[in-house]
Design a protein around this motif. Structure first.
Motif, PDB file in Angstrom:
ATOM      1  N   HIS A   7       0.681  -1.350   0.070  1.00 36.08           N
ATOM      2  CA  HIS A   7       0.220  -0.016  -0.052  1.00 36.08           C
ATOM      3  C   HIS A   7       0.681   1.239  -0.188  1.00 36.08           C
ATOM      4  O   HIS A   7       0.402   2.047  -0.680  1.00 36.08           O
ATOM      5  CB  HIS A   7      -0.977  -0.159   1.191  1.00 36.08           C
ATOM      6  N   LYS A  31       2.432   1.538  -3.453  1.00 36.89           N
ATOM      7  CA  LYS A  31       1.762   2.009  -4.354  1.00 36.89           C
ATOM      8  C   LYS A  31       1.306   3.380  -4.148  1.00 36.89           C
ATOM      9  O   LYS A  31       1.131   4.383  -5.396  1.00 36.89           O
ATOM     10  CB  LYS A  31       0.417   1.200  -4.370  1.00 36.89           C
ATOM     11  N   GLY A  32       0.984   4.108  -3.007  1.00 35.73           N
ATOM     12  CA  GLY A  32       0.624   5.127  -2.595  1.00 35.73           C
ATOM     13  C   GLY A  32       1.470   6.494  -2.917  1.00 35.73           C
ATOM     14  O   GLY A  32       1.295   7.294  -3.749  1.00 35.73           O
ATOM     15  N   LYS A  33       2.762   5.950  -2.690  1.00 35.01           N
ATOM     16  CA  LYS A  33       3.742   6.847  -2.945  1.00 35.01           C
ATOM     17  C   LYS A  33       3.844   7.003  -4.752  1.00 35.01           C
ATOM     18  O   LYS A  33       4.322   8.158  -5.134  1.00 35.01           O
ATOM     19  CB  LYS A  33       5.290   6.301  -2.644  1.00 35.01           C
ATOM     20  N   LYS A  42       1.850   6.707  -6.880  1.00 36.56           N
ATOM     21  CA  LYS A  42       0.731   7.370  -7.394  1.00 36.56           C
ATOM     22  C   LYS A  42       1.082   9.056  -7.291  1.00 36.56           C
ATOM     23  O   LYS A  42       0.923   9.675  -8.363  1.00 36.56           O
ATOM     24  CB  LYS A  42      -0.305   7.190  -6.423  1.00 36.56           C
ATOM     25  N   GLU A  43       1.571   9.344  -6.217  1.00 33.63           N
ATOM     26  CA  GLU A  43       2.210  10.610  -6.018  1.00 33.63           C
ATOM     27  C   GLU A  43       3.184  11.200  -7.122  1.00 33.63           C
ATOM     28  O   GLU A  43       3.040  12.364  -7.683  1.00 33.63           O
ATOM     29  CB  GLU A  43       2.765  10.856  -4.667  1.00 33.63           C
ATOM     30  N   ASN A  57       3.040   9.726 -10.074  1.00 31.60           N
ATOM     31  CA  ASN A  57       2.307   9.294 -11.395  1.00 31.60           C
ATOM     32  C   ASN A  57       3.097   8.175 -12.289  1.00 31.60           C
ATOM     33  O   ASN A  57       3.251   8.202 -13.130  1.00 31.60           O
ATOM     34  CB  ASN A  57       2.438  10.707 -12.428  1.00 31.60           C
ATOM     35  N   ASP A  74       2.804   4.310 -12.478  1.00 27.50           N
ATOM     36  CA  ASP A  74       1.846   3.244 -12.551  1.00 27.50           C
ATOM     37  C   ASP A  74       2.433   2.016 -12.969  1.00 27.50           C
ATOM     38  O   ASP A  74       2.790   1.782 -13.972  1.00 27.50           O
ATOM     39  CB  ASP A  74       0.714   3.521 -13.591  1.00 27.50           C
TER      40      ASP A  74
END
Ligand code: KIV
Ligand code: ZN
Length: 513
Positions: free
Chosen positions: A337, A340-342, A344-345, A347, A349
């Motif tokens: 998590h 993935k969260g980092k 996402k920050e 961009n 993927d």
């Protein structure tokens, strides 16, 4: 059903309506061993404290030096909202120095404990009481608002303490401060001391508690619970020896745990703390409450997962409330998590397989004792994105030997189109030797020329990740780039080259179809 402590506390949190924040960073804080601030630095701190919204600030001890006087004068001239106070012993020349700075508020003190009477002042109780009364009269005659401290109050005989405080009250003092000069109170003692003094006196009470046993904030809170309407504190808790009650911890406890409204812009807390830490050179411990680097940092997978669903799961207050930012730290405790969260920050993927590879890479670095920065994560993720799922060439083994007066040698074992091949080569350096070995191993599969090789250390330190970027061509007009990040620059170089070779082979395969 029994209520949680959180709810139960509401019943007895009955504090004085207005709790005054008296900041003494520029006086007691500056008395921290090794700290010497310039006049300009002090002015900057004063301006910051004013923005924070402290009610009063003690800007120095004017009699002690010309610099102290200059600071007090200059801060006073700024016409800040906070009341500006100067310290004075119970002697007229000290008060005159405060008056010379145009200050209207004086904090005057005299030692009252047997130790101070016998060894420092060499005066009797009566003489000390007389000096205290005389100085209050003098201050009053000069129109000052007066706060009085019985220095070492907590080691002063109770009867004498009450006696001297009553005497200065009768003389017209405006605020009585209770210094725990060597920090020997316990929270229970602090509560009963202030409570008992409150029964004897009418003048508002203030606390000034030192932190020799790490209890200054707890004691201050207890003093306030017992009826004190002001506390002394310093930014980051700096001060003589182990320091004073930390201003930010006390303020946030009152606001967040006591639900007590304070006229403080808490969002400025971190800035003020950071500034004071920089100019005093007193670094904060990472786990310092409220303002420490880790105060809002999360690493473990379970915590990060909780935080991402609802930050309250693992945070008592929001970082924004004190001007801090939440940090998700990546390391061996990290979970998917967090990664993935980092990403996402940033961009970025990644698919599930790539994510798992990144996680494994991070955990293996964590096991080697490395905690990762955002830049490290980006480099690892980009190198993962750069790795094709279909691999024509894959590394199975690598060994490098270097030494004095011998050529660096690299032995590489590769899987090339499902066939295992191994070769050793020499080079001018270990990276060159490894790339030469690759070149001779894949020569039969494709020709390749290294057109560009760029290596960069991400962040400092000998354990920094090395990020390698390469560009290769096959001499037939096909070009591919490769990238990789690893704490071992030889491995990073080999992997970047193999990534580019795989891309080159993919291009050629697609061209043939
Ligand atoms: O700690 C102390 O006793 C003091 C006095 C000057 C009040 O700082
Ligand atoms: Zn002090």
């Amino acid at each position: 059903m029994r209520e949680s402590i959180y709810e139960m506390n509401e019943q007895y949190k009955n504090l004085q309506e207005k709790i005054n924040v008296f900041d003494t960073t520029l006086r007691d804080g500056e008395q921290s061993p090794g700290v010497a601030l310039t006049v300009d630095e002090k002015i900057e701190i004063a301006e910051n404290l004013n923005i924070l919204g402290v009610d009063k600030m003690e800007v120095g001890f004017p009699i002690s030096s010309e610099g102290e006087k200059e600071t007090a004068k200059k801060v006073k001239a700024l016409e800040l909202d906070s009341t500006i106070c100067g310290l004075a012993r119970a002697v007229e020349k000290d008060v005159d120095a405060v008056l010379d700075c145009d200050l209207e508020y004086v904090h005057t003190f005299i030692g009252t404990s047997p130790l101070h009477r016998d060894y420092k002042l060499k005066k009797s109780k009566d003489e000390i009481k007389e000096s205290a009364i005389k100085i209050i009269d003098y201050c009053k005659d000069h129109g000052l608002t007066i706060e009085f401290s019985a220095e070492d109050a907590t080691r002063t005989e109770w009867d004498f303490l009450v006696d001297i405080y009553k005497a200065v009250e009768d003389a017209g003092v405006n605020m009585i401060n209770v210094p725990d000069t060597v920090g020997i109170l316990t929270p229970m003692d602090a509560k009963s001391l202030i409570y008992d003094l409150k029964q004897e006196l009418k003048v508002p009470l203030s606390t000034h508690f030192h932190n020799d046993f790490g209890l200054a904030v707890a004691n201050t809170i207890m003093g306030i619970e017992a009826g004190a309407s002001q506390f002394h504190g310093t930014v980051n808790g700096i001060g003589e020896r182990a320091g004073n009650a930390s201003l930010e911890e006390t303020i946030m406890t009152l606001i967040s745990l006591y639900n007590h409204p304070m006229d403080i812009d808490t969002t400025k807390i971190y800035n003020v703390s950071d500034f004071v830490s920089r100019v005093t050179g007193i670094n904060l411990s990472q786990n310092k409450a409220i303002v420490g680097k880790n105060a809002f940092a999360h690493e473990s997978g379970i915590h990060v997962h909780g935080i991402m669903e609802n930050a309250n799961t693992y945070e008592a207050i929001s970082p924004e409330m004190v001007g801090q930012t939440r940090r998700i730290v990546l390391g061996k405790q990290s979970g998917g998590h967090a990664i993935k969260g980092k990403l996402k920050e940033f961009n970025i993927d990644l698919n599930q397989t790539q994510l798992e590879d990144v996680l494994q890479h991070i955990k293996s670095l964590g096991d080697k004792g490395k905690s990762l920065t955002d830049d490290d994560l980006k480099a690892i993720a980009l190198s993962e994105m750069n790795t094709l799922e279909e691999k024509f060439v894959e590394i199975l083994g690598l060994s490098v030997s270097i030494g004095d007066s011998v050529s660096p040698t690299a032995t590489i074992r590769l899987m090339i189109n499902n066939e295992v091949k191994e070769k050793a080569a020499i080079g001018v350096g270990p990276v060159d030797a490894a790339l030469n070995a690759i070149e001779s191993l894949i020569r039969d599969t494709t020709s390749f020329e290294l057109e560009q090789y760029h290596i960069e250390a991400i962040n400092g330190g000998t354990d920094a990740l090395g990020e390698v970027f390469v560009r290769v061509s096959d001499g037939e007009g096909n070009v591919a780039t490769g990238r990789s990040a690893n704490e071992d620059i030889i491995q990073a170089s080999v992997q970047a080259v193999l990534n580019s070779v795989n891309k080159l082979l993919m291009i050629k395969k697609e061209l043939k179809q």
